[in-house]
Design a protein around this motif. Structure first.
Motif, PDB file in Angstrom:
ATOM      1  N   PHE A  56       9.107  36.302  20.976  1.00 51.32           N
ATOM      2  CA  PHE A  56       9.876  35.344  20.182  1.00 51.32           C
ATOM      3  C   PHE A  56      10.553  35.992  18.978  1.00 51.32           C
ATOM      4  O   PHE A  56      11.327  35.340  18.280  1.00 51.32           O
ATOM      5  CB  PHE A  56       8.966  34.198  19.728  1.00 51.32           C
ATOM      6  N   GLU A  57      10.261  37.252  18.729  1.00 53.96           N
ATOM      7  CA  GLU A  57      10.890  37.952  17.611  1.00 53.96           C
ATOM      8  C   GLU A  57      12.253  38.537  17.973  1.00 53.96           C
ATOM      9  O   GLU A  57      12.886  39.213  17.149  1.00 53.96           O
ATOM     10  CB  GLU A  57       9.978  39.082  17.118  1.00 53.96           C
ATOM     11  N   ALA A  58      12.742  38.276  19.186  1.00 49.78           N
ATOM     12  CA  ALA A  58      13.981  38.918  19.639  1.00 49.78           C
ATOM     13  C   ALA A  58      15.156  38.647  18.704  1.00 49.78           C
ATOM     14  O   ALA A  58      15.957  39.547  18.417  1.00 49.78           O
ATOM     15  CB  ALA A  58      14.324  38.462  21.055  1.00 49.78           C
ATOM     16  N   GLU A  59      15.291  37.394  18.222  1.00 49.65           N
ATOM     17  CA  GLU A  59      16.424  37.071  17.345  1.00 49.65           C
ATOM     18  C   GLU A  59      16.425  37.931  16.083  1.00 49.65           C
ATOM     19  O   GLU A  59      17.480  38.298  15.585  1.00 49.65           O
ATOM     20  CB  GLU A  59      16.403  35.588  16.954  1.00 49.65           C
ATOM     21  N   ARG A  60      15.221  38.216  15.562  1.00 51.80           N
ATOM     22  CA  ARG A  60      15.141  39.070  14.367  1.00 51.80           C
ATOM     23  C   ARG A  60      15.662  40.465  14.680  1.00 51.80           C
ATOM     24  O   ARG A  60      16.321  41.099  13.855  1.00 51.80           O
ATOM     25  CB  ARG A  60      13.695  39.127  13.872  1.00 51.80           C
ATOM     26  N   ALA A  61      15.362  40.957  15.878  1.00 50.77           N
ATOM     27  CA  ALA A  61      15.829  42.290  16.261  1.00 50.77           C
ATOM     28  C   ALA A  61      17.345  42.308  16.399  1.00 50.77           C
ATOM     29  O   ALA A  61      18.014  43.237  15.944  1.00 50.77           O
ATOM     30  CB  ALA A  61      15.161  42.712  17.567  1.00 50.77           C
ATOM     31  N   PRO A  79       2.624  32.299  15.310  1.00 58.18           N
ATOM     32  CA  PRO A  79       1.585  33.065  15.983  1.00 58.18           C
ATOM     33  C   PRO A  79       1.193  32.481  17.323  1.00 58.18           C
ATOM     34  O   PRO A  79       1.207  31.270  17.524  1.00 58.18           O
ATOM     35  CB  PRO A  79       0.408  32.987  14.985  1.00 58.18           C
ATOM     36  N   ALA A  80       0.836  33.369  18.241  1.00 55.17           N
ATOM     37  CA  ALA A  80       0.280  33.020  19.555  1.00 55.17           C
ATOM     38  C   ALA A  80       1.254  32.313  20.475  1.00 55.17           C
ATOM     39  O   ALA A  80       0.848  31.769  21.493  1.00 55.17           O
ATOM     40  CB  ALA A  80      -0.986  32.178  19.390  1.00 55.17           C
ATOM     41  N   MET A  81       2.543  32.332  20.165  1.00 54.47           N
ATOM     42  CA  MET A  81       3.512  31.629  20.999  1.00 54.47           C
ATOM     43  C   MET A  81       3.639  32.228  22.395  1.00 54.47           C
ATOM     44  O   MET A  81       4.106  31.572  23.324  1.00 54.47           O
ATOM     45  CB  MET A  81       4.877  31.635  20.318  1.00 54.47           C
ATOM     46  N   GLU A  82       3.224  33.495  22.562  1.00 53.66           N
ATOM     47  CA  GLU A  82       3.377  34.120  23.876  1.00 53.66           C
ATOM     48  C   GLU A  82       2.611  33.385  24.975  1.00 53.66           C
ATOM     49  O   GLU A  82       2.913  33.528  26.156  1.00 53.66           O
ATOM     50  CB  GLU A  82       2.936  35.589  23.826  1.00 53.66           C
ATOM     51  N   GLU A  83       1.627  32.549  24.595  1.00 51.12           N
ATOM     52  CA  GLU A  83       0.848  31.835  25.600  1.00 51.12           C
ATOM     53  C   GLU A  83       1.677  30.779  26.334  1.00 51.12           C
ATOM     54  O   GLU A  83       1.262  30.288  27.392  1.00 51.12           O
ATOM     55  CB  GLU A  83      -0.374  31.190  24.957  1.00 51.12           C
ATOM     56  N   LEU A  84       2.843  30.426  25.823  1.00 50.61           N
ATOM     57  CA  LEU A  84       3.699  29.463  26.527  1.00 50.61           C
ATOM     58  C   LEU A  84       4.071  29.945  27.922  1.00 50.61           C
ATOM     59  O   LEU A  84       4.404  29.144  28.797  1.00 50.61           O
ATOM     60  CB  LEU A  84       4.961  29.192  25.716  1.00 50.61           C
TER      61      LEU A  84
END
Length: 463
Positions: free
Chosen positions: A28-33, A54-59
Motif C-alpha cells: 500500500f506504500e506504492a503511491e509514496r514511492a 498497518p497490517a493492510m496486506e492481509e486484505l
C-alpha cells in the motif's frame, strides 16, 4: 490449483495462464514511492510522509487462491483462517515477513533472508509476483528471487498514476473533463489561480491519495495564501517545478468508481462499477447496484475501453481503478483520477461476485473504525458479530474481509486510552431493504465492542 471466476480471468489477462501460481504483495506504500521527490502542495511532514495503515496486506486473503502465496507482516490467525474456509474463501498460504526496519512491506521483504528463500522456492515452481502497485522495490524483489513479474514496468506505472497524466489522456481522448488545468511550475499555478471571475477550486497533488494532497480554495484570499507558500518554498529551494492540477469545485450527486483490466495483448475488460462512500473526502467503502452506476454504465464501459487502450499504448498492463463524479445535473465526469494498480475493491471482487451469482446482488463493502481498549481475539469478534455473519432466511449476511488491522495499534492502549481498530467487511443481500437491515444489525453488533457507546458519536464506531 483452481482459480475460478475473477482471479482466473485476472491471471489469464496478466500472464496468459488462469492456473498460474501468484505471490501477492499488497504494498500500500506504492503511491509514496511514485510521488517521491515530486513537489506538490505544501503540507506538514505528518501529511506528506503518512505511512500506510498497518497490517493492510492481509486484505489479499480474499483475492488469492489456495495454491497462491500472500506476503504477511504476521501469520494469519488460525481461527480467522478457519472462518474464511467456512465462508467459502480459499485463503492462500502465508509467507511471514520478519525483516526489520520500516512499516513498508517491500523493505521488510528485502531484509528478510528467510522470506526471500521461500520466494526463491516459489520462483522454482514458476510463480509470478503480483504487487498492488509496481515500484522499483517490487521489481527488485522479483529480480532477487527469480519470480516472474506479473505487473507493468515501474517507470510506466509511476507515470500513468499521475493526475497530470490522467487529465492529458482525458483531453486526448475527448472525454468530458472537470474544468481545470495542469500546473508544472509556480508560474502556471499563479496563472490558474488568477482566473477571473474567481470560482471555488480544488488543488490536487499529482500523486495525492485518499484525501491527502488536496486543498479546497473557497476564496481568493485562500488562493493567494497557497500561492505565497508555494513561492516561498520555490525561493528557498531554488526550484519552481511543481506537479499539481487545479480544477473547478463541482457540486455532485455521488462519487463512482469503476475498475477494468488491461491484458498484456491490449484487451480491456470492465470488472465492476460501484458507488463510493466518502467521509470528508476519504473513501470508506463502496456499494454495488447503485442507481447512478446503473444509469451511466454504458458510458463508463466505453470510457474504460478507450482509457485502457491509451494506457496499453503507453506501456501499461494490469488492473486500473478510476474515480468518477456524477454532478447534481446528472452529468457524468468519468475521470477524476486513474489508479493504475490493484484497488481495495480488487481484493473484494472474488467474494462479491460469488455472492452476486448466488442471488445476493446488493452489496456494501465497508471499512469501520472501532475504538477498542485492548486487543481482541478473533473468537470474541466472531461471537459478537454472529448475528450479522449468520445468514438470514433470505440469505443476507456479512463477511469479514481481514482481521489483523483491528488489533494493529493495540500497543497504544495504555493508561485507559483506547486505540482505533479497522475492520473491513462485505455485506450481501437480495434487495436494498434487506441490506439496510443487515448494516443496522452490523452496527449494533459493533456497538458491543465499544462498551455500549453510541455508534453515531465520535470515539465509538466510525464508518
Amino acid at each position: 490449483m483452481t482459480a475460478s471466476g475473477y482471479l482466473g480471468r485476472l491471471k489469464g489477462a496478466l500472464v496468459g495462464d488462469p492456473e498460474a501460481e501468484f505471490v501477492l504483495l499488497c504494498n500500500f506504500e506504492a503511491e509514496r514511492a511514485w510521488g517521491a521527490g515530486v513537489a506538490g502542495l505544501p503540507a506538514p511532514p505528518s501529511m506528506t510522509t503518512a505511512p500506510p495503515a498497518p497490517a493492510m496486506e492481509e486484505l489479499g486473503v480474499c483475492l488469492a487462491a489456495r495454491g497462491d502465496r500472500l506476503l504477511l507482516g504476521r501469520p494469519l490467525d488460525t481461527s480467522f483462517r478457519a472462518y474464511l474456509r467456512s465462508a467459502g474463501i480459499s485463503a492462500p498460504a502465508g509467507i511471514t515477513v520478519e525483516g526489520p526496519g520500516t512499516v513498508e512491506i517491500t523493505d521488510r521483504v528485502l531484509s528478510d533472508a528467510r522470506a526471500l528463500a521461500r520466494l526463491r522456492a516459489a520462483a522454482g515452481r514458476g510463480a509470478y509476483l503480483l504487487p498492488m502497485g509496481s515500484t522499483e522495490r517490487t521489481r527488485q524483489i522479483a529480480e532477487l528471487t527469480g519470480l516472474r513479474y506479473a505487473a507493468a514496468d515501474p517507470a510506466v506505472a509511476a507515470r500513468v498514476n499521475s493526475k497530470i497524466y490522467a487529465r492529458r489522456l482525458v483531453a486526448e481522448l475527448g472525454l468530458r473533463a472537470v474544468p481545470g488545468t495542469c500546473c508544472e511550475s509556480v508560474g502556471e499555478l499563479a496563472t490558474a489561480l488568477a482566473a477571473e471571475p474567481f470560482e471555488p477550486l480544488i488543488v490536487k497533488d499529482a500523486y495525492g491519495v485518499s484525501g491527502r494532497g488536496l486543498m479546497r480554495l473557497d476564496t481568493p484570499a485562500r488562493a493567494r495564501r497557497l500561492l505565497e507558500m508555494v513561492r516561498r518554498r520555490a525561493h528557498r529551494t531554488g526550484d519552481d517545478r511543481l506537479q499539481v492540477v487545479v480544477e473547478r469545485f463541482l457540486l455532485k450527486t455521488c462519487d463512482l468508481f469503476y475498475q477494468f483490466t488491461v491484458a498484456r495483448d491490449g484487451t480491456v475488460v470492465l470488472d465492476t462499477v460501484l458507488e463510493t462512500l466518502l467521509d470528508n473526502g476519504v473513501p470508506q467503502g463502496n456499494t454495488a447496484r447503485s442507481p447512478w452506476a446503473d444509469k451511466h454504465r454504458a458510458e463508463i464501459e466505453d470510457c474504460a475501453v478507450r482509457i485502457g487502450r491509451g494506457l496499453h499504448r503507453d506501456g501499461y498492463h494490469g488492473v486500473v481503478g478510476v474515480d468518477a463524479l456524477c454532478g447534481t445535473d446528472g452529468v457524468l465526469y468519468p475521470v477524476l483520477e486513474i489508479n493504475a494498480r490493484l484497488n481495495l475493491p480488487t481484493y473484494q471482487l472474488p467474494v462479491m461476485q460469488a455472492r452476486h451469482a448466488s442471488g445476493l446482488p446488493y452489496s456494501l463493502s465497508r471499512q469501520y473504525t472501532v475504538r477498542l481498549s485492548g486487543a481482541l481475539s478473533f473468537e470474541r469478534l466472531h461471537t459478537v458479530l454472529r448475528p450479522a455473519l449468520a445468514k438470514d432466511p433470505d440469505g443476507a449476511h456479512a463477511v469479514i474481509s481481514c482481521f489483523t488491522p483491528l488489533n494493529a495499534r493495540a500497543g497504544e492502549a495504555k493508561d485507559g486510552r483506547t486505540f482505533p481498530g479497522r475492520l473491513y467487511t462485505g455485506l450481501f443481500a437480495p434487495d436494498p431493504d434487506s441490506l439496510d437491515r443487515l448494516e443496522l444489525r452490523m452496527r449494533h453488533c459493533l456497538d458491543a465492542l465499544t462498551h455500549g457507546r453510541d455508534p453515531k458519536k465520535p470515539g465509538a464506531i466510525h464508518a
